[in-house]
Scaffold this motif. Sequence first.
Motif, PDB file in Angstrom:
ATOM      1  N   ALA A 272       0.835  -1.210   0.000  1.00 18.94           N
ATOM      2  CA  ALA A 272       0.000   0.000   0.000  1.00 18.94           C
ATOM      3  C   ALA A 272       0.864   1.251   0.000  1.00 18.94           C
ATOM      4  CB  ALA A 272      -0.926  -0.019   1.211  1.00 18.94           C
ATOM      5  N   ALA A 273       1.931   1.243   0.781  1.00 17.08           N
ATOM      6  CA  ALA A 273       2.817   2.403   0.852  1.00 17.08           C
ATOM      7  C   ALA A 273       3.548   2.614  -0.471  1.00 17.08           C
ATOM      8  CB  ALA A 273       3.827   2.229   1.990  1.00 17.08           C
ATOM      9  N   LEU A 274       3.999   1.519  -1.071  1.00 17.23           N
ATOM     10  CA  LEU A 274       4.674   1.624  -2.365  1.00 17.23           C
ATOM     11  C   LEU A 274       3.733   2.161  -3.430  1.00 17.23           C
ATOM     12  CD1 LEU A 274       6.959  -1.532  -2.784  1.00 17.23           C
ATOM     13  CD2 LEU A 274       7.646   0.852  -3.084  1.00 17.23           C
ATOM     14  N   SER A 275       2.502   1.715  -3.405  1.00 18.58           N
ATOM     15  CA  SER A 275       1.517   2.206  -4.371  1.00 18.58           C
ATOM     16  C   SER A 275       1.285   3.697  -4.195  1.00 18.58           C
ATOM     17  CB  SER A 275       0.207   1.439  -4.207  1.00 18.58           C
ATOM     18  OG  SER A 275      -0.784   1.932  -5.101  1.00 18.58           O
ATOM     19  N   ALA A 276       1.135   4.124  -2.949  1.00 18.16           N
ATOM     20  CA  ALA A 276       0.909   5.549  -2.679  1.00 18.16           C
ATOM     21  C   ALA A 276       2.129   6.379  -3.052  1.00 18.16           C
ATOM     22  CB  ALA A 276       0.568   5.743  -1.206  1.00 18.16           C
ATOM     23  N   GLN A 280       8.260   4.383  -5.293  1.00 19.86           N
ATOM     24  CA  GLN A 280       9.531   4.876  -4.765  1.00 19.86           C
ATOM     25  C   GLN A 280       9.802   4.274  -3.383  1.00 19.86           C
ATOM     26  OE1 GLN A 280      10.337   9.184  -5.393  1.00 19.86           O
ATOM     27  NE2 GLN A 280       8.317   9.229  -6.354  1.00 19.86           N
ATOM     28  N   VAL A 281      10.824   3.445  -3.315  1.00 18.14           N
ATOM     29  CA  VAL A 281      11.131   2.710  -2.092  1.00 18.14           C
ATOM     30  C   VAL A 281      11.418   3.656  -0.928  1.00 18.14           C
ATOM     31  CG1 VAL A 281      12.794   1.140  -1.000  1.00 18.14           C
ATOM     32  CG2 VAL A 281      11.954   0.685  -3.322  1.00 18.14           C
ATOM     33  N   LYS A 282      12.262   4.625  -1.156  1.00 17.10           N
ATOM     34  CA  LYS A 282      12.667   5.534  -0.082  1.00 17.10           C
ATOM     35  C   LYS A 282      11.472   6.292   0.483  1.00 17.10           C
ATOM     36  CE  LYS A 282      16.329   8.006  -0.927  1.00 17.10           C
ATOM     37  NZ  LYS A 282      17.146   9.107  -1.493  1.00 17.10           N
ATOM     38  N   LEU A 283      10.625   6.757  -0.397  1.00 17.43           N
ATOM     39  CA  LEU A 283       9.446   7.512   0.018  1.00 17.43           C
ATOM     40  C   LEU A 283       8.497   6.637   0.831  1.00 17.43           C
ATOM     41  CD1 LEU A 283       8.079  10.271  -0.234  1.00 17.43           C
ATOM     42  CD2 LEU A 283       7.076   9.505  -2.391  1.00 17.43           C
ATOM     43  N   ALA A 284       8.266   5.412   0.367  1.00 17.91           N
ATOM     44  CA  ALA A 284       7.403   4.484   1.089  1.00 17.91           C
ATOM     45  C   ALA A 284       7.985   4.135   2.455  1.00 17.91           C
ATOM     46  CB  ALA A 284       7.193   3.224   0.261  1.00 17.91           C
ATOM     47  N   LEU A 285       9.297   3.941   2.489  1.00 16.86           N
ATOM     48  CA  LEU A 285       9.965   3.567   3.743  1.00 16.86           C
ATOM     49  C   LEU A 285       9.825   4.674   4.787  1.00 16.86           C
ATOM     50  CD1 LEU A 285      13.393   1.820   3.975  1.00 16.86           C
ATOM     51  CD2 LEU A 285      12.903   3.755   5.442  1.00 16.86           C
ATOM     52  N   VAL A 286      10.098   5.909   4.392  1.00 20.29           N
ATOM     53  CA  VAL A 286      10.002   7.033   5.338  1.00 20.29           C
ATOM     54  C   VAL A 286       8.560   7.218   5.789  1.00 20.29           C
ATOM     55  CG1 VAL A 286      10.275   9.541   5.573  1.00 20.29           C
ATOM     56  CG2 VAL A 286      12.056   8.187   4.452  1.00 20.29           C
ATOM     57  N   SER A 287       7.619   7.073   4.870  1.00 22.22           N
ATOM     58  CA  SER A 287       6.204   7.207   5.218  1.00 22.22           C
ATOM     59  C   SER A 287       5.798   6.192   6.266  1.00 22.22           C
ATOM     60  CB  SER A 287       5.348   7.048   3.951  1.00 22.22           C
ATOM     61  OG  SER A 287       3.970   7.043   4.270  1.00 22.22           O
ATOM     62  N   LEU A 288       6.192   4.942   6.067  1.00 27.41           N
ATOM     63  CA  LEU A 288       5.831   3.886   7.024  1.00 27.41           C
ATOM     64  C   LEU A 288       6.556   4.052   8.347  1.00 27.41           C
ATOM     65  CD1 LEU A 288       5.772   0.750   4.681  1.00 27.41           C
ATOM     66  CD2 LEU A 288       3.834   1.683   5.965  1.00 27.41           C
ATOM     67  N   LEU A 290       7.723   6.698   9.813  1.00 25.97           N
ATOM     68  CA  LEU A 290       7.276   7.845  10.603  1.00 25.97           C
ATOM     69  C   LEU A 290       5.763   7.878  10.790  1.00 25.97           C
ATOM     70  CD1 LEU A 290       9.558  10.693   9.180  1.00 25.97           C
ATOM     71  CD2 LEU A 290       9.877   9.330  11.263  1.00 25.97           C
ATOM     72  N   GLY A 291       5.052   7.005  10.064  1.00 21.92           N
ATOM     73  CA  GLY A 291       3.604   7.000  10.165  1.00 21.92           C
ATOM     74  C   GLY A 291       2.976   8.281   9.646  1.00 21.92           C
ATOM     75  N   VAL A 292       3.522   8.813   8.564  1.00 23.43           N
ATOM     76  CA  VAL A 292       3.021  10.064   7.980  1.00 23.43           C
ATOM     77  C   VAL A 292       2.598   9.809   6.538  1.00 23.43           C
ATOM     78  CG1 VAL A 292       4.496  11.484   9.462  1.00 23.43           C
ATOM     79  CG2 VAL A 292       5.316  10.799   7.188  1.00 23.43           C
ATOM     80  N   PRO A 293       1.729  10.652   5.974  1.00 25.02           N
ATOM     81  CA  PRO A 293       1.349  10.498   4.573  1.00 25.02           C
ATOM     82  C   PRO A 293       2.558  10.649   3.652  1.00 25.02           C
ATOM     83  CG  PRO A 293      -0.145  12.002   5.709  1.00 25.02           C
ATOM     84  CD  PRO A 293       1.005  11.768   6.637  1.00 25.02           C
ATOM     85  N   VAL A 294       2.415  10.117   2.458  1.00 29.81           N
ATOM     86  CA  VAL A 294       3.492  10.173   1.477  1.00 29.81           C
ATOM     87  C   VAL A 294       3.921  11.614   1.184  1.00 29.81           C
ATOM     88  CG1 VAL A 294       3.986   9.823  -0.977  1.00 29.81           C
ATOM     89  CG2 VAL A 294       3.066   7.954   0.375  1.00 29.81           C
ATOM     90  N   ALA A 295       2.964  12.518   1.133  1.00 29.66           N
ATOM     91  CA  ALA A 295       3.299  13.915   0.845  1.00 29.66           C
ATOM     92  C   ALA A 295       4.212  14.492   1.920  1.00 29.66           C
ATOM     93  CB  ALA A 295       2.029  14.754   0.732  1.00 29.66           C
ATOM     94  N   GLU A 296       3.936  14.177   3.178  1.00 30.41           N
ATOM     95  CA  GLU A 296       4.785  14.664   4.271  1.00 30.41           C
ATOM     96  C   GLU A 296       6.157  13.995   4.227  1.00 30.41           C
ATOM     97  OE1 GLU A 296       6.119  16.576   7.812  1.00 30.41           O
ATOM     98  OE2 GLU A 296       4.705  17.054   6.192  1.00 30.41           O
ATOM     99  N   ALA A 297       6.178  12.715   3.917  1.00 29.98           N
ATOM    100  CA  ALA A 297       7.459  12.009   3.792  1.00 29.98           C
ATOM    101  C   ALA A 297       8.299  12.641   2.682  1.00 29.98           C
ATOM    102  CB  ALA A 297       7.224  10.536   3.498  1.00 29.98           C
ATOM    103  N   GLY A 298       7.655  13.021   1.579  1.00 21.48           N
ATOM    104  CA  GLY A 298       8.364  13.669   0.487  1.00 21.48           C
ATOM    105  C   GLY A 298       8.933  15.009   0.897  1.00 21.48           C
TER     106      GLY A 298
END
Length: 315
Positions: A272-276, A280-288, A290-298
């Motif tokens: 789900a994180a990778l799809s969102a 992008q692996v790095k973006l999905a990893l940081v999102s998961l 930190l428990g934050v949306p992909v936009a915040e991780a970006g």
Amino acid sequence: MSDALTPPESSRPTPQLRPPDFRPTEAVHPGHTNLDQLELPALVQALADDQLGAVQAARAAAPQLARAAEAALLGLERGGRLLYAGAGTSGRLGVLDASELPPTFSWPETRAVAVIAGGERAIRHATEGAEDDEAAGERDLLALCPGPDDVLIAVAASGTTPWVLGALRAARGASTLTIGLANNPGTPLLAAADCPVLLDTGPELISGSTRLKAGTAQKIALNTLSSALMVRLGKVYGNLMVDLRASNAKLEARALRLVMHGAGADEASARAALSAAGGQVKLALVSLRLGVPVAEAGRLLDQADGHARLALGEQ
């Protein structure tokens, strides 16, 4: 009676004998002089064992490679490019290294550019005479419009290849950092490069065939140098390849495993994180993590110049 047109022996000019080739890579290997008589198992073992010299040469050059990487980072962090120049096997290895950076680290193709003596045709077809044209090497490098933030990695087993020396001269004239990889000591390439790297592999088991351990040492050195640069530029988290470009089923599966491992997530959450994150692996990893949306991780990754560990607050 002596011929009046022939000068006396003592007055004749001394013939200028060409000195023997000083390059160790061109010397005849002292071992296995009966190579062509070996049984196939022994022949394969001898060829494989001789490759150990490539590993030893690359390990000995590690301090020089570290200095080259440190110098190269300054320009690359400002947006500079990795440029490669070589002829024959050395040129093809440069093309290979440049070609592997985009899928492995999502390094922009426009920032990993290789030129080879003889042009694109020389990648698949030998154009040995092209390496003797020093002026062509200079022209080919200048066609890339090198600048002060760029880095040229010039590769030549002999250390004397005119085309490569021409490319190096053009780079230096443009204030481009130059890294020279050669397999012979005391050669013009090492003398002219800002960051010389000697890969001292000595004579080849098949004498003069530098596609063997000299080429292997160059491949190791290029792998080491470019990978070290990518790690320092934030393309790796821990030892995870978090900036890979998932362009096929194998890499998509690899991306999923990396997110699961790096974020300690189950498969469903990682998918789900990778799809969102658009894969992008790095973006999905940081999102998961930190428990934050992909936009915040970006946003956090942008602030951290793409370094996942910094975005995660781990530095």
